[in-house]
Design an enzyme around this catalytic site. Structure first.
Site, PDB file in Angstrom:
ATOM      1  N   HIS A  99      13.973  -7.619  16.410  1.00 16.44           N
ATOM      2  CA  HIS A  99      12.735  -7.252  17.106  1.00 16.44           C
ATOM      3  C   HIS A  99      12.994  -6.840  18.555  1.00 16.44           C
ATOM      4  O   HIS A  99      12.252  -6.039  19.108  1.00 16.44           O
ATOM      5  CB  HIS A  99      11.674  -8.359  17.010  1.00 16.44           C
ATOM      6  CG  HIS A  99      11.976  -9.614  17.733  1.00 16.44           C
ATOM      7  ND1 HIS A  99      12.641 -10.665  17.146  1.00 16.44           N
ATOM      8  CD2 HIS A  99      11.691 -10.006  18.998  1.00 16.44           C
ATOM      9  CE1 HIS A  99      12.741 -11.653  18.006  1.00 16.44           C
ATOM     10  NE2 HIS A  99      12.186 -11.275  19.146  1.00 16.44           N
ATOM     11  N   CYS A 136     -13.724   0.268   0.044  1.00 14.01           N
ATOM     12  CA  CYS A 136     -14.559  -0.695  -0.686  1.00 14.01           C
ATOM     13  C   CYS A 136     -15.912  -0.122  -1.061  1.00 14.01           C
ATOM     14  O   CYS A 136     -16.684  -0.754  -1.772  1.00 14.01           O
ATOM     15  CB  CYS A 136     -14.744  -1.949   0.172  1.00 14.01           C
ATOM     16  SG  CYS A 136     -15.631  -1.611   1.709  1.00 14.01           S
ATOM     17  N   PHE A 150       0.780  -1.234   0.000  1.00 10.87           N
ATOM     18  CA  PHE A 150       0.000   0.000   0.000  1.00 10.87           C
ATOM     19  C   PHE A 150       0.814   1.288   0.000  1.00 10.87           C
ATOM     20  O   PHE A 150       0.250   2.370   0.154  1.00 10.87           O
ATOM     21  CB  PHE A 150      -0.965   0.007   1.192  1.00 10.87           C
ATOM     22  CG  PHE A 150      -2.020  -1.054   1.096  1.00 10.87           C
ATOM     23  CD1 PHE A 150      -3.046  -0.958   0.175  1.00 10.87           C
ATOM     24  CD2 PHE A 150      -1.984  -2.158   1.931  1.00 10.87           C
ATOM     25  CE1 PHE A 150      -4.017  -1.931   0.077  1.00 10.87           C
ATOM     26  CE2 PHE A 150      -2.946  -3.135   1.846  1.00 10.87           C
ATOM     27  CZ  PHE A 150      -3.978  -3.032   0.923  1.00 10.87           C
ATOM     28  N   ASN A 163     -12.799  -3.301   7.474  1.00  9.33           N
ATOM     29  CA  ASN A 163     -14.140  -3.142   6.942  1.00  9.33           C
ATOM     30  C   ASN A 163     -15.157  -3.151   8.086  1.00  9.33           C
ATOM     31  O   ASN A 163     -14.944  -3.794   9.112  1.00  9.33           O
ATOM     32  CB  ASN A 163     -14.434  -4.272   5.953  1.00  9.33           C
ATOM     33  CG  ASN A 163     -15.826  -4.187   5.391  1.00  9.33           C
ATOM     34  OD1 ASN A 163     -16.765  -4.733   5.964  1.00  9.33           O
ATOM     35  ND2 ASN A 163     -15.973  -3.486   4.280  1.00  9.33           N
ATOM     36  N   ASP A 207      -4.707  -4.014  11.265  1.00 10.77           N
ATOM     37  CA  ASP A 207      -5.798  -4.701  10.566  1.00 10.77           C
ATOM     38  C   ASP A 207      -6.384  -5.826  11.429  1.00 10.77           C
ATOM     39  O   ASP A 207      -5.857  -6.159  12.494  1.00 10.77           O
ATOM     40  CB  ASP A 207      -5.338  -5.214   9.200  1.00 10.77           C
ATOM     41  CG  ASP A 207      -4.286  -6.317   9.270  1.00 10.77           C
ATOM     42  OD1 ASP A 207      -3.987  -6.840  10.363  1.00 10.77           O
ATOM     43  OD2 ASP A 207      -3.735  -6.673   8.210  1.00 10.77           O
ATOM     44  N   ALA A 208      -7.494  -6.406  10.969  1.00 13.42           N
ATOM     45  CA  ALA A 208      -8.188  -7.439  11.737  1.00 13.42           C
ATOM     46  C   ALA A 208      -7.302  -8.668  11.949  1.00 13.42           C
ATOM     47  O   ALA A 208      -7.317  -9.270  13.031  1.00 13.42           O
ATOM     48  CB  ALA A 208      -9.485  -7.838  11.017  1.00 13.42           C
ATOM     49  N   ASN A 209      -6.533  -9.050  10.952  1.00 18.97           N
ATOM     50  CA  ASN A 209      -5.679 -10.223  11.059  1.00 18.97           C
ATOM     51  C   ASN A 209      -4.608 -10.043  12.134  1.00 18.97           C
ATOM     52  O   ASN A 209      -4.425 -10.899  13.000  1.00 18.97           O
ATOM     53  CB  ASN A 209      -5.030 -10.502   9.696  1.00 18.97           C
ATOM     54  CG  ASN A 209      -4.176 -11.743   9.707  1.00 18.97           C
ATOM     55  OD1 ASN A 209      -4.615 -12.818  10.110  1.00 18.97           O
ATOM     56  ND2 ASN A 209      -2.933 -11.609   9.276  1.00 18.97           N
TER      57      ASN A 209
END
Length: 195
Positions: A81, A166, A50, A133, A97-99
């Site tokens: 890390h 979307c 993105f 979403n 994000d949701a994941n």
């Protein structure tokens, strides 16, 4: 004018949401905030889709999963890390994000970003900005996952309602960049008052 002479190190994490397109703006607003800020960024494989590296200003290091493995050859070598967590004064995941939210809430750490959050020093702030979403946001699992992160002391910068990429309209859009920067700067001011 700089608010404080000491440099603040901010680690930005981006996950696979279209809101990652706002990464260059987030960096620019932080850099133009009047604070002496150094920024490094961790992107997941899907976040990389993105934005373009050419849109990131000079002096900002972008870390990807392969950097974790390229920097470690054997015992005693730095573990990326862990080093990023030590370097940062605060972290913001924008967007989350949701994941990645689901993985974080269950302790999974299968990429550089999630390894960094799993090893995060919880005495330092970690802000997260959900972005997904509306149907994903309204799923019954989302609320408990958000609550889990907040129960650990992580700081939510809530999503907003708007027309999403979307075409759907509703809650789930990442908070505006100005809101995110405002919350980070408020924390930095509070940090200065404590010192």
């Amino acid at each position: 004018m700089l608010h404080n002479m000491s440099k603040r190190n901010i680690l930005i994490g981006c996950t696979g949401s279209v809101a990652t397109i706002k990464l260059p703006l987030l960096i620019a607003e932080l850099r133009n905030s009047g604070w002496d800020i150094e920024i490094q960024v961790i992107v997941t494989q899907h976040a990389d889709h993105f934005f373009s590296a050419e849109d990131i200003p000079p002096g900002v290091t972008i870390h990807r999963d392969e950097d974790e493995w390229n920097s470690w050859k054997g015992r005693g070598d730095p573990v990326l890390h862990i080093e990023l967590g030590k370097w940062a004064d605060l972290m913001v995941i924008a967007p989350l994000d949701a994941n990645s939210l689901a993985k974080m809430a269950h302790g999974l750490c299968d990429n550089l970003l999630l390894c960094t959050t799993r090893a995060w020093d919880l005495t330092k702030p970690l802000f997260f900005c959900p972005a997904m979403n509306t149907r994903m946001w309204e799923h019954p699992i989302t609320g408990p996952q958000i609550d889990t992160l907040k129960s650990w002391g992580l700081r939510e910068i809530p999503c907003v309602a708007k027309t999403l990429m979307c075409g759907d309209t509703g809650l789930g859009a990442m908070a505006e960049v100005g809101t995110i920067v405002g919350q980070i700067l408020t924390y930095l001011q509070e940090m200065d008052l404590r010192n």
